[in-house]
Design a protein around this motif. Sequence first.
Motif, PDB file in Angstrom:
ATOM      1  N   VAL A  72      40.521  74.225  39.952  1.00 38.23           N
ATOM      2  CA  VAL A  72      39.482  73.403  40.565  1.00 38.23           C
ATOM      3  C   VAL A  72      38.102  73.988  40.288  1.00 38.23           C
ATOM      4  CG1 VAL A  72      38.522  72.632  42.782  1.00 38.23           C
ATOM      5  CG2 VAL A  72      40.976  72.428  42.337  1.00 38.23           C
ATOM      6  N   LEU A  73      37.945  75.300  40.432  1.00 40.77           N
ATOM      7  CA  LEU A  73      36.647  75.929  40.183  1.00 40.77           C
ATOM      8  C   LEU A  73      36.219  75.780  38.731  1.00 40.77           C
ATOM      9  CD1 LEU A  73      36.895  79.185  42.324  1.00 40.77           C
ATOM     10  CD2 LEU A  73      35.512  77.161  42.758  1.00 40.77           C
ATOM     11  N   ILE A  74      37.149  75.964  37.810  1.00 42.62           N
ATOM     12  CA  ILE A  74      36.823  75.808  36.388  1.00 42.62           C
ATOM     13  C   ILE A  74      36.437  74.358  36.105  1.00 42.62           C
ATOM     14  CG2 ILE A  74      37.821  75.841  34.062  1.00 42.62           C
ATOM     15  CD1 ILE A  74      39.432  78.325  34.999  1.00 42.62           C
ATOM     16  N   GLY A  75      37.146  73.414  36.709  1.00 45.07           N
ATOM     17  CA  GLY A  75      36.797  72.005  36.550  1.00 45.07           C
ATOM     18  C   GLY A  75      35.395  71.703  37.055  1.00 45.07           C
ATOM     19  N   LEU A  76      35.031  72.260  38.211  1.00 45.97           N
ATOM     20  CA  LEU A  76      33.690  72.043  38.755  1.00 45.97           C
ATOM     21  C   LEU A  76      32.619  72.637  37.852  1.00 45.97           C
ATOM     22  CD1 LEU A  76      34.305  72.688  42.560  1.00 45.97           C
ATOM     23  CD2 LEU A  76      33.770  70.510  41.459  1.00 45.97           C
ATOM     24  N   VAL A  77      32.885  73.807  37.297  1.00 45.25           N
ATOM     25  CA  VAL A  77      31.921  74.432  36.386  1.00 45.25           C
ATOM     26  C   VAL A  77      31.738  73.562  35.148  1.00 45.25           C
ATOM     27  CG1 VAL A  77      31.569  76.393  34.834  1.00 45.25           C
ATOM     28  CG2 VAL A  77      32.252  76.793  37.197  1.00 45.25           C
ATOM     29  N   ILE A  78      32.827  73.018  34.626  1.00 48.36           N
ATOM     30  CA  ILE A  78      32.730  72.161  33.440  1.00 48.36           C
ATOM     31  C   ILE A  78      31.948  70.884  33.766  1.00 48.36           C
ATOM     32  CG2 ILE A  78      34.080  70.724  31.863  1.00 48.36           C
ATOM     33  CD1 ILE A  78      36.233  72.949  31.946  1.00 48.36           C
ATOM     34  N   ILE A  79      32.211  70.298  34.926  1.00 51.36           N
ATOM     35  CA  ILE A  79      31.533  69.056  35.302  1.00 51.36           C
ATOM     36  C   ILE A  79      30.037  69.284  35.514  1.00 51.36           C
ATOM     37  CG2 ILE A  79      31.317  67.336  37.147  1.00 51.36           C
ATOM     38  CD1 ILE A  79      34.378  67.576  37.496  1.00 51.36           C
ATOM     39  N   PHE A  80      29.677  70.366  36.185  1.00 50.17           N
ATOM     40  CA  PHE A  80      28.276  70.617  36.540  1.00 50.17           C
ATOM     41  C   PHE A  80      27.620  71.654  35.636  1.00 50.17           C
ATOM     42  CE2 PHE A  80      30.210  69.133  40.558  1.00 50.17           C
ATOM     43  CZ  PHE A  80      29.427  68.009  40.744  1.00 50.17           C
ATOM     44  N   LYS A  81      28.111  71.781  34.410  1.00 55.26           N
ATOM     45  CA  LYS A  81      27.607  72.810  33.496  1.00 55.26           C
ATOM     46  C   LYS A  81      26.102  72.678  33.250  1.00 55.26           C
ATOM     47  CE  LYS A  81      28.778  72.672  29.121  1.00 55.26           C
ATOM     48  NZ  LYS A  81      29.531  72.785  27.871  1.00 55.26           N
ATOM     49  N   THR A  82      25.624  71.469  33.004  1.00 54.72           N
ATOM     50  CA  THR A  82      24.202  71.295  32.706  1.00 54.72           C
ATOM     51  C   THR A  82      23.341  71.608  33.928  1.00 54.72           C
ATOM     52  OG1 THR A  82      24.379  68.931  33.195  1.00 54.72           O
ATOM     53  CG2 THR A  82      24.612  69.586  30.896  1.00 54.72           C
ATOM     54  N   ASN A  83      23.789  71.195  35.105  1.00 56.85           N
ATOM     55  CA  ASN A  83      23.019  71.494  36.321  1.00 56.85           C
ATOM     56  C   ASN A  83      22.976  72.991  36.590  1.00 56.85           C
ATOM     57  OD1 ASN A  83      22.663  68.784  36.660  1.00 56.85           O
ATOM     58  ND2 ASN A  83      24.224  68.546  38.226  1.00 56.85           N
ATOM     59  N   ILE A  84      24.091  73.673  36.371  1.00 60.62           N
ATOM     60  CA  ILE A  84      24.136  75.122  36.587  1.00 60.62           C
ATOM     61  C   ILE A  84      23.211  75.820  35.600  1.00 60.62           C
ATOM     62  CG2 ILE A  84      25.625  77.156  36.452  1.00 60.62           C
ATOM     63  CD1 ILE A  84      27.928  75.356  37.475  1.00 60.62           C
ATOM     64  N   LYS A  85      23.210  75.361  34.339  1.00 58.88           N
ATOM     65  CA  LYS A  85      22.350  75.967  33.319  1.00 58.88           C
ATOM     66  C   LYS A  85      20.885  75.787  33.679  1.00 58.88           C
ATOM     67  CE  LYS A  85      21.526  76.056  28.322  1.00 58.88           C
ATOM     68  NZ  LYS A  85      20.420  76.910  28.522  1.00 58.88           N
ATOM     69  N   LYS A  86      20.493  74.587  34.129  1.00 59.82           N
ATOM     70  CA  LYS A  86      19.105  74.345  34.532  1.00 59.82           C
ATOM     71  C   LYS A  86      18.708  75.246  35.696  1.00 59.82           C
ATOM     72  CE  LYS A  86      18.932  69.480  33.177  1.00 59.82           C
ATOM     73  NZ  LYS A  86      18.889  68.088  33.674  1.00 59.82           N
ATOM     74  N   LEU A  87      19.594  75.376  36.663  1.00 62.79           N
ATOM     75  CA  LEU A  87      19.314  76.214  37.828  1.00 62.79           C
ATOM     76  C   LEU A  87      19.114  77.671  37.418  1.00 62.79           C
ATOM     77  CD1 LEU A  87      19.212  76.573  40.954  1.00 62.79           C
ATOM     78  CD2 LEU A  87      21.665  76.986  40.838  1.00 62.79           C
ATOM     79  N   LEU A  88      20.036  78.186  36.595  1.00 62.47           N
ATOM     80  CA  LEU A  88      19.927  79.582  36.164  1.00 62.47           C
ATOM     81  C   LEU A  88      18.707  79.814  35.286  1.00 62.47           C
ATOM     82  CD1 LEU A  88      23.660  80.477  35.478  1.00 62.47           C
ATOM     83  CD2 LEU A  88      22.235  81.190  37.394  1.00 62.47           C
ATOM     84  N   ASP A  89      18.376  78.859  34.417  1.00 63.53           N
ATOM     85  CA  ASP A  89      17.166  78.991  33.595  1.00 63.53           C
ATOM     86  C   ASP A  89      15.927  79.069  34.470  1.00 63.53           C
ATOM     87  OD1 ASP A  89      18.605  79.001  31.248  1.00 63.53           O
ATOM     88  OD2 ASP A  89      18.262  76.868  30.803  1.00 63.53           O
ATOM     89  N   GLY A  90      15.862  78.232  35.500  1.00 61.46           N
ATOM     90  CA  GLY A  90      14.723  78.269  36.416  1.00 61.46           C
ATOM     91  C   GLY A  90      14.635  79.586  37.169  1.00 61.46           C
ATOM     92  N   ILE A  91      15.774  80.094  37.593  1.00 58.44           N
ATOM     93  CA  ILE A  91      15.790  81.375  38.323  1.00 58.44           C
ATOM     94  C   ILE A  91      15.313  82.504  37.427  1.00 58.44           C
ATOM     95  CG2 ILE A  91      17.327  83.106  39.335  1.00 58.44           C
ATOM     96  CD1 ILE A  91      18.974  80.743  40.467  1.00 58.44           C
ATOM     97  N   PHE A  92      15.838  82.576  36.200  1.00 56.05           N
ATOM     98  CA  PHE A  92      15.443  83.654  35.304  1.00 56.05           C
ATOM     99  C   PHE A  92      13.990  83.517  34.844  1.00 56.05           C
ATOM    100  CE2 PHE A  92      20.117  84.120  34.558  1.00 56.05           C
ATOM    101  CZ  PHE A  92      20.205  85.384  35.123  1.00 56.05           C
ATOM    102  N   GLU A  93      13.496  82.310  34.719  1.00 56.88           N
ATOM    103  CA  GLU A  93      12.092  82.102  34.373  1.00 56.88           C
ATOM    104  C   GLU A  93      11.197  82.643  35.486  1.00 56.88           C
ATOM    105  OE1 GLU A  93       9.213  78.283  33.659  1.00 56.88           O
ATOM    106  OE2 GLU A  93      11.271  78.200  32.859  1.00 56.88           O
TER     107      GLU A  93
END
Length: 57
Positions: free
Chosen positions: A26-47
């Motif tokens: 289930v967790l891997i499925g959620l990561v795959i589904i929300f991959k783009t949102n997670i990437k945007k969030l992490l990019d904003g945090i690191f910026e």
Amino acid sequence: MKEQIRDFIKEEDGVGVIEIVLILVVLIGLVIIFKTNIKKLLDGIFEEINKQSKEVY
């Protein structure tokens, strides 16, 4: 001998493993589904971290 077989059948250690595997799926499925949102969030945090670290130097 019959008691040992009954105890083996009643033992529930395998159920915990199945639950862990299902949770991971289930967790891997959620990561795959929300991959783009997670990437945007992490990019904003690191910026933001980079901006604030430049202010310290």
